[in-house]
Scaffold this active site. Structure first.
Site, short mmCIF file in Angstrom:
data_model
loop_
_atom_site.label_atom_id
_atom_site.label_comp_id
_atom_site.label_asym_id
_atom_site.label_seq_id
_atom_site.Cartn_x
_atom_site.Cartn_y
_atom_site.Cartn_z
N ASP A 1 40.02 68.71 -31.24
CA ASP A 1 40.17 68.19 -29.87
C ASP A 1 41.28 67.16 -29.77
OD1 ASP A 1 37.33 69.36 -29.84
OD2 ASP A 1 37.81 68.94 -27.73
N ASN B 1 36.96 66.65 -33.98
CA ASN B 1 36.45 67.97 -33.57
C ASN B 1 34.94 67.85 -33.38
OD1 ASN B 1 37.02 70.79 -33.02
ND2 ASN B 1 35.79 71.23 -34.82
N LYS B 2 34.35 68.95 -32.96
CA LYS B 2 32.91 68.96 -32.67
C LYS B 2 32.09 68.28 -33.76
CE LYS B 2 31.20 70.13 -29.75
NZ LYS B 2 30.92 69.12 -28.70
N GLN C 1 27.11 75.74 -29.32
CA GLN C 1 28.33 76.53 -29.06
C GLN C 1 28.52 77.61 -30.13
OE1 GLN C 1 28.13 73.21 -28.87
NE2 GLN C 1 29.52 72.34 -27.37
N GLY D 1 36.26 73.37 -24.59
CA GLY D 1 37.18 73.69 -25.67
C GLY D 1 38.55 73.14 -25.31
N ALA D 2 39.19 72.48 -26.29
CA ALA D 2 40.38 71.68 -25.98
C ALA D 2 41.49 72.45 -25.25
CB ALA D 2 40.89 71.03 -27.25
N ARG E 1 36.48 64.24 -19.26
CA ARG E 1 36.00 64.14 -20.65
C ARG E 1 37.08 63.40 -21.43
NH1 ARG E 1 33.75 69.45 -23.50
NH2 ARG E 1 32.68 67.89 -24.78
#
Ligand SMILES: CSC[C@@H](O)[C@@H](O)C(=O)COP(=O)(O)O
EC number: 5.3.1.23
Length: 371
Positions: free
Chosen positions: A244, A254-255, A203, A56-57, A89
């Site tokens: 992110d 984002n995801k 998640q 998670g960012a 990452r």
């Protein structure tokens, strides 16, 4: 009145007699077990980041900063440690931000003639400050986000759809998008939290459902591909997601699975709101195409992994595709600004998304300039 559960101990600095350590709540084991993962060095922390034990960012930024402090306190080469951590990452801009913040504090102390111990203490102080400000920012985002929902959707109870995990597990505080849903719940306004399971690493079902249950929120889980029929049935009032990286043109990484939700939201005239701290804005990325999207191993798609039960050494993995199947597995996708109703940060709400707003926001929320 809802009883608040004890705060999750997601990440903490500890100083046992044999040297400082970073203690993480191992997110790969949730929801089956709340297990601590102790990192005594930077390679262990890099592994934890890459396996998503810590993720998670905003939390990646905090972990990166503590990682630099850990290297400094244990006498490792800080520049080398910073490079390793930053490269762990690629998409969440917060990771590099946290790393550089602590490394900068360390270098400044050295340049001022400080001892190794004093420089290590400066790096630790920077990590602690980032941890603290992230928690405070989280509370402000929750307040501003709820205010925005009140404006966009006055009165009545809310049915919020969210994707991935954006709660206390990604933050020094209550999180980003999830924190807004939690504030709505505590204000008696949340009728339903729709939780996308978030394939392939789940998640949503493993982590967001775990946090929603802990907080006594009304929630239901759905397979990601069920979202369309949910919108069509008129069951979604707003989509709330985290980010992110937000590019200078307002594109939001984002995801993976966030972009299709934005398209659905636009079609069904449902607000699509991004909640993220100012440290997620990256003016160095001019647009969505310039954001590096992490590609993850194909086996995360061709296999399903069950979190290990307490006492089990490893996760149970089962193949769900024929041997040799290749897979497409980007960890994130990018939503263009025209699909985003608003971005909520700790500094205010940007709506509609404009490059100018982002520049001002960045200037206010960053403590160091990121080159
Ligand atoms: C504030 S959390 C925002 C994002 O970091 C979150 O939505 C997300 O995509 C996390 O991805 P992950 O791969 O689990 O680290």
């Amino acid at each position: 009145m809802a009883v608040e559960p004890p705060a999750l101990q997601v990440l903490r600095w500890d100083e046992p007699p044999d040297g400082p350590v970073l203690v993480l709540l191992d997110q790969t084991r949730l929801p089956a077990a709340e297990t601590e993962l102790v990192c005594t060095d930077v390679p262990a922390l890099v592994r934890a980041i890459q396996t998503l034990a810590v993720r998670g960012a905003p939390l990646l930024g905090i972990a990166g900063a503590y990682g630099v402090a850990l290297a400094a306190a244990r006498g490792y080469d800080v520049d080398e440690a910073a490079e390793l951590l930053e490269g762990a990452r690629p998409t969440a801009v917060n990771l590099g931000y946290g790393v550089r913040l602590a490394a900068e504090a360390y270098r400044t102390a050295v340049e001022k003639g400080g001892t190794e111990g004093e420089a290590a203490a400066a790096a630790l102080a920077a990590a602690r400050e980032l941890h603290r400000t992230d928690a405070a920012g989280s509370a402000r985002m929750a307040r501003l986000g709820l205010g925005l929902l009140d404006e966009l959707l006055p009165g009545g109870s809310l049915r919020i759809l969210t994707h991935c995990n954006t709660g206390a597990l990604v933050s020094g505080g209550a999180g980003t998008a999830f924190a807004v849903a939690l504030a709505a719940h505590r204000a008696g306004r949340l009728r339903q939290l729709w939780v996308d399971e978030t394939r392939p690493l789940l998640q949503g079902s493993r982590l967001t459902a775990y946090e929603a249950a802990r907080n006594g929120m009304p929630y239901s889980l759905l397979a990601d591909n069920a979202a369309g029929s949910l919108f069509a049935a008129g069951e979604v009032d707003a989509v709330l997601i985290g980010a992110d990286r937000i590019a200078a043109d307002g594109s939001v990484a984002n995801k993976v699975g966030s972009y299709p939700l934005a398209v659905l939201a636009k079609y069904h005239h449902v607000p699509f709101v991004v909640v993220a701290p100012g440290t997620t804005v990256d003016l160095g990325s001019p647009d969505g195409a310039s954001i590096e999207v992490e590609q993850r191993p194909g086996r995360e798609v061709t296999e399903v992994t069950a979190p290990p039960l307490p006492g089990a050494a490893a996760a149970a993995r089962m193949s769900v595709a024929p041997p040799g199947t290749r897979a497409y597995n980007p960890a994130f996708d990018v939503t263009p600004p025209e699909l985003v109703t608003a971005i909520v940060t700790e500094e205010g709400v940007l709506s509609p998304v404009t490059g100018d707003g982002l520049v001002e926001l960045c200037a206010r929320s960053r403590q160091v300039t990121i080159s």
